[in-house]
Each structure stands twice: as structure tokens, then as C-alpha cells.
Write a protein that holds these residues in place. Structure first.
Motif, short mmCIF file in Angstrom:
data_model
loop_
_atom_site.label_atom_id
_atom_site.label_comp_id
_atom_site.label_asym_id
_atom_site.label_seq_id
_atom_site.Cartn_x
_atom_site.Cartn_y
_atom_site.Cartn_z
N LYS A 4 -40.55 -6.50 25.74
CA LYS A 4 -38.88 -5.61 26.30
C LYS A 4 -38.16 -6.86 26.01
N THR A 5 -37.17 -6.63 25.12
CA THR A 5 -36.18 -7.19 24.96
C THR A 5 -35.09 -7.57 25.95
N LEU A 6 -34.68 -8.78 26.11
CA LEU A 6 -33.83 -8.95 27.62
C LEU A 6 -33.24 -10.18 26.63
N GLU A 22 -39.11 -19.12 33.04
CA GLU A 22 -40.09 -18.39 33.73
C GLU A 22 -40.14 -16.82 33.31
N MET A 23 -38.61 -16.21 32.40
CA MET A 23 -39.00 -14.71 31.27
C MET A 23 -40.33 -15.01 30.90
N PHE A 28 -41.39 -10.35 27.84
CA PHE A 28 -39.76 -10.03 27.58
C PHE A 28 -39.85 -11.18 26.59
N ASP A 29 -39.07 -10.22 26.00
CA ASP A 29 -38.78 -11.48 24.22
C ASP A 29 -38.16 -11.41 24.80
N THR A 47 -30.10 -4.57 20.44
CA THR A 47 -30.58 -3.29 21.46
C THR A 47 -31.49 -4.31 22.28
N PHE A 48 -30.92 -3.96 23.15
CA PHE A 48 -31.93 -4.51 24.14
C PHE A 48 -32.31 -3.17 25.37
N ASN A 49 -33.38 -3.87 25.73
CA ASN A 49 -34.22 -2.72 26.59
C ASN A 49 -33.36 -3.19 27.97
N LEU A 50 -33.13 -4.93 28.15
CA LEU A 50 -32.23 -5.17 29.61
C LEU A 50 -31.54 -6.25 29.57
#
Length: 183
Positions: A4-6, A22-23, A28-29, A47-50
Motif C-alpha cells: 500500500k502506498t503511504l 517503523e512503517m 507499506f511503500d 495516488t496514495f492509499n493512505l
């Protein structure tokens, strides 16, 4: 597992670097934005997921980052972090569309837990959108099911009745080339 892109947003380099370490352990990417200005630019181009953003930053604050994120399509989930425990800050963030809010300093395990929760919510929302856009059609008689939202009852209509009922475009009768050949 698909990463998921963060987007992590803060104007404190030490906080960004420690959160990134940590993430990245989780799926997470992680992309860093050193402040709100850079975050808004990244949101316009990717675009990002979060998005996880601090509230109080120099220049563009976290509320502007939140609005920029929620104005993109598809819009990412947003978790707002703040060292300010003022209830008005929390209320303002949630009213502007934040999906969660955490006080800084926060436990990283709690942040990862909340990030996974909002991403699961995002996946469920995508499924609801997908299924709500589908038109249920009987495989045998080809009638269309319509649910009355007022009393939650269902009715089945022919294609012609359905379009007449919905006030959408009408139906004309014709034959496709394959049916013309058969008959």
C-alpha cells in the motif's frame, strides 16, 4: 501481498525518519513529504492509499493536506497526528474528512493498527461501490430487481418497466446481427 502506498507528512525530519523506519516493516511503500507544500504537490502527481499527516506545520498545515488528499480521485484514507490534545482540533479534522486521529507522540504499534484498520475500511468501501453499481438481473426471465429504499421491499421489472420507472432513457427493440442470422 500488494504494498500500500503511504504518504508521511511532517515538517520535523527526525519524526519522518523514525516513522518511515517503523512503517516500512509493515506492507507499506512509504513516501516522505517534508511539510505540507511538498505533500500537496505529491498528491497532485501520485495516488496514495493512505496519508498520515501532522496538523501544525509551517506554510501549508495538515488541514490543507487533508483537504487536498480528499479532493483527489480516488481519495486516500487520512490519519491526522497532532501534539495538540484540544478537542476542537480533533473535531475540525474529523469534520473535514479525516478517517482517524492520533495524539503525538503515539505508539507506533497503535499507528500501524489504525493504518491497517482504515485501509481495510477503504477496501470494504470499494466493494460496496462495486456491488452497488451492479444491476441485478434474473438469469432466467431477464427481469431487473429494484429495491424500494423507503420500506426495503423488492420488486422485479421487465427491462422496459425498469427504465420507465427510473425515468432513464427508454428501450427500443431491435435485433443484433447474430440473432438476425439465427432467425
Amino acid at each position: 501481498m500488494v504494498k500500500k502506498t503511504l504518504l508521511l507528512v511532517d515538517d520535523e525530519p527526525f519524526i519522518l525518519d523514525s516513522l518511515k523506519r517503523e512503517m516500512e516493516v509493515e506492507p507499506f511503500d512509504v513516501v516522505l513529504a517534508h511539510g505540507g507544500v511538498q505533500a500537496v504537490e505529491l498528491l497532485q502527481n501520485r495516488t496514495f492509499n493512505l496519508v498520515i499527516t501532522d496538523v501544525y506545520m509551517h506554510g501549508v498545515d495538515g488541514f490543507k493536506v487533508l483537504r487536498a488528499a480528499k479532493s483527489t480521485m480516488p481519495s486516500p484514507m487520512v490519519i491526522v497526528l497532532s501534539g495538540d490534545g484540544n478537542a476542537q482540533t480533533v473535531i475540525k479534522a474529523l469534520r473535514q474528512g479525516a478517517d482517524d486521529f492520533l495524539l503525538k507522540p503515539c505508539d507506533v504499534d497503535e499507528l500501524i493498527f489504525r493504518a491497517n484498520n482504515v485501509l481495510q475500511k477503504q477496501e470494504l468501501q470499494a466493494l460496496v461501490e462495486k456491488y452497488s453499481s451492479m444491476l441485478p438481473v434474473c438469469m432466467k426471465c431477464r427481469r431487473i430487481r429494484c429495491i424500494n429504499s423507503a420500506d426495503n421491499t423488492e420488486q422485479w421489472f421487465t427491462v422496459e418497466e425498469y427504465f420507465a420507472q427510473m425515468g432513464q432513457s427508454g428501450v427500443t427493440r431491435s435485433c443484433c446481427p447474430e440473432c438476425i442470422e439465427k432467425f
